[in-house]
Scaffold this motif. Sequence first.
Motif, PDB file in Angstrom:
ATOM      1  N   UNK A 196       0.844  -1.192   0.000  1.00  0.00           N
ATOM      2  CA  UNK A 196       0.000   0.000   0.000  1.00  0.00           C
ATOM      3  C   UNK A 196       0.881   1.245   0.000  1.00  0.00           C
ATOM      4  N   UNK A 197       0.286   2.358  -0.359  1.00  0.00           N
ATOM      5  CA  UNK A 197       0.975   3.643  -0.428  1.00  0.00           C
ATOM      6  C   UNK A 197       0.968   4.254   0.966  1.00  0.00           C
ATOM      7  N   UNK A 198       2.026   4.010   1.735  1.00  0.00           N
ATOM      8  CA  UNK A 198       2.059   4.455   3.125  1.00  0.00           C
ATOM      9  C   UNK A 198       1.977   5.984   3.251  1.00  0.00           C
ATOM     10  N   UNK A 199       2.751   6.747   2.483  1.00  0.00           N
ATOM     11  CA  UNK A 199       2.589   8.202   2.583  1.00  0.00           C
ATOM     12  C   UNK A 199       1.172   8.659   2.239  1.00  0.00           C
ATOM     13  N   UNK A 200       0.556   7.987   1.256  1.00  0.00           N
ATOM     14  CA  UNK A 200      -0.809   8.339   0.910  1.00  0.00           C
ATOM     15  C   UNK A 200      -1.790   8.014   2.017  1.00  0.00           C
ATOM     16  N   UNK A 201      -1.624   6.842   2.646  1.00  0.00           N
ATOM     17  CA  UNK A 201      -2.481   6.481   3.774  1.00  0.00           C
ATOM     18  C   UNK A 201      -2.290   7.467   4.919  1.00  0.00           C
ATOM     19  N   UNK A 202      -1.042   7.844   5.186  1.00  0.00           N
ATOM     20  CA  UNK A 202      -0.784   8.813   6.250  1.00  0.00           C
ATOM     21  C   UNK A 202      -1.453  10.153   5.937  1.00  0.00           C
ATOM     22  N   UNK A 203      -1.385  10.559   4.694  1.00  0.00           N
ATOM     23  CA  UNK A 203      -2.005  11.833   4.303  1.00  0.00           C
ATOM     24  C   UNK A 203      -3.519  11.780   4.484  1.00  0.00           C
ATOM     25  N   UNK A 204      -4.133  10.659   4.089  1.00  0.00           N
ATOM     26  CA  UNK A 204      -5.589  10.545   4.133  1.00  0.00           C
ATOM     27  C   UNK A 204      -6.130  10.320   5.537  1.00  0.00           C
ATOM     28  N   UNK A 205      -5.405   9.543   6.346  1.00  0.00           N
ATOM     29  CA  UNK A 205      -5.943   9.136   7.633  1.00  0.00           C
ATOM     30  C   UNK A 205      -5.273   9.822   8.824  1.00  0.00           C
ATOM     31  N   UNK A 206      -4.035  10.266   8.659  1.00  0.00           N
ATOM     32  CA  UNK A 206      -3.300  10.864   9.777  1.00  0.00           C
ATOM     33  C   UNK A 206      -2.694  12.197   9.347  1.00  0.00           C
ATOM     34  N   UNK A 207      -3.526  13.154   8.974  1.00  0.00           N
ATOM     35  CA  UNK A 207      -3.011  14.396   8.384  1.00  0.00           C
ATOM     36  C   UNK A 207      -2.180  15.250   9.334  1.00  0.00           C
ATOM     37  N   UNK A 208      -2.309  15.036  10.665  1.00  0.00           N
ATOM     38  CA  UNK A 208      -1.500  15.838  11.582  1.00  0.00           C
ATOM     39  C   UNK A 208      -0.062  15.356  11.653  1.00  0.00           C
ATOM     40  N   UNK A 209       0.246  14.207  11.014  1.00  0.00           N
ATOM     41  CA  UNK A 209       1.621  13.727  10.932  1.00  0.00           C
ATOM     42  C   UNK A 209       2.118  12.952  12.132  1.00  0.00           C
ATOM     43  N   UNK A 210       1.282  12.749  13.124  1.00  0.00           N
ATOM     44  CA  UNK A 210       1.762  12.072  14.335  1.00  0.00           C
ATOM     45  C   UNK A 210       1.860  10.568  14.157  1.00  0.00           C
ATOM     46  N   UNK A 211       0.907   9.955  13.467  1.00  0.00           N
ATOM     47  CA  UNK A 211       0.916   8.517  13.259  1.00  0.00           C
ATOM     48  C   UNK A 211       1.559   8.175  11.926  1.00  0.00           C
ATOM     49  N   UNK A 212       2.219   7.009  11.889  1.00  0.00           N
ATOM     50  CA  UNK A 212       2.849   6.516  10.669  1.00  0.00           C
ATOM     51  C   UNK A 212       2.311   5.108  10.394  1.00  0.00           C
ATOM     52  N   UNK A 213       1.683   4.923   9.266  1.00  0.00           N
ATOM     53  CA  UNK A 213       1.104   3.617   8.948  1.00  0.00           C
ATOM     54  C   UNK A 213       2.206   2.587   8.747  1.00  0.00           C
ATOM     55  N   UNK A 214       1.979   1.394   9.303  1.00  0.00           N
ATOM     56  CA  UNK A 214       2.933   0.304   9.243  1.00  0.00           C
ATOM     57  C   UNK A 214       2.410  -0.874   8.423  1.00  0.00           C
TER      58      UNK A 214
END
Length: 243
Positions: A196-214
């Motif tokens: 999956x596109x981790x930066x894209x998932x982070x942008x869509x679901x964690x826009x404040x930048x605190x969480x990083x999808x694994x």
Amino acid sequence: MSGREAHGAGAGPTGPEVGATGAGPVADPADVFDAFDAGLSPDAQHVAGLGLAADAQDLLFRRARTANTFTPEPVTDDQIRAIYDLVRFGPTGANAQPLRIVLVRSPEARARLVARVSANNAPKVTDAPLVVILAADTGFHETLPRVFPHNPGARDWYADPAFRESQARFNAAIQIGYFLVGIRAAGLSAGPMGGFDAPGVDKDFFPDGRLRSQLVVNIGRPGPDAWQDRLPRLDADEVISTV
């Protein structure tokens, strides 16, 4: 030396085999799958030196598989809470516990996630009864005064953002392993996906930048044709060494 001899028989340095009815040869782990199919007793299937009953070994490891299809049976919030309440006791560095579990429930969130996974994974994410995003919380240090109270200065160990993120990812990965085994303990199957596109998932679901999808994980009861052929595992002699 045969596999059976390599794994020992009867009592050994760690004591008698757990769950055995008496001294004698221990079933080779490589033969366990056939043992279940052949209807052998749990004692005959038990691996020496383990304190876990044979049926639990089977549920968590030997017969557990990565599922590619699922039945429509829902996976409830109570089931996920029960899984977490079990696996939260696994160790992490400084008891950091940075794993965050995001349940993708709404159709809108599901559609956003499907758009961020690989083409091969998109149908799986579309059809699974539950999909979760497992993420690392880079702000985990904020809870250290509560979860690591005997060292009031522990929060300051992670003042450097890059180091803090690396530790968040490392310890969250450890917790992900516990979580996957916990899914099996609940009688469910997991379909973990790194495609999956981790930066894209982070942008869509964690826009404040605190969480990083694994990892993205499908969860449910296995459906028709859920399994691929089991792939080979390395033998203990290829993995374990002594210095």
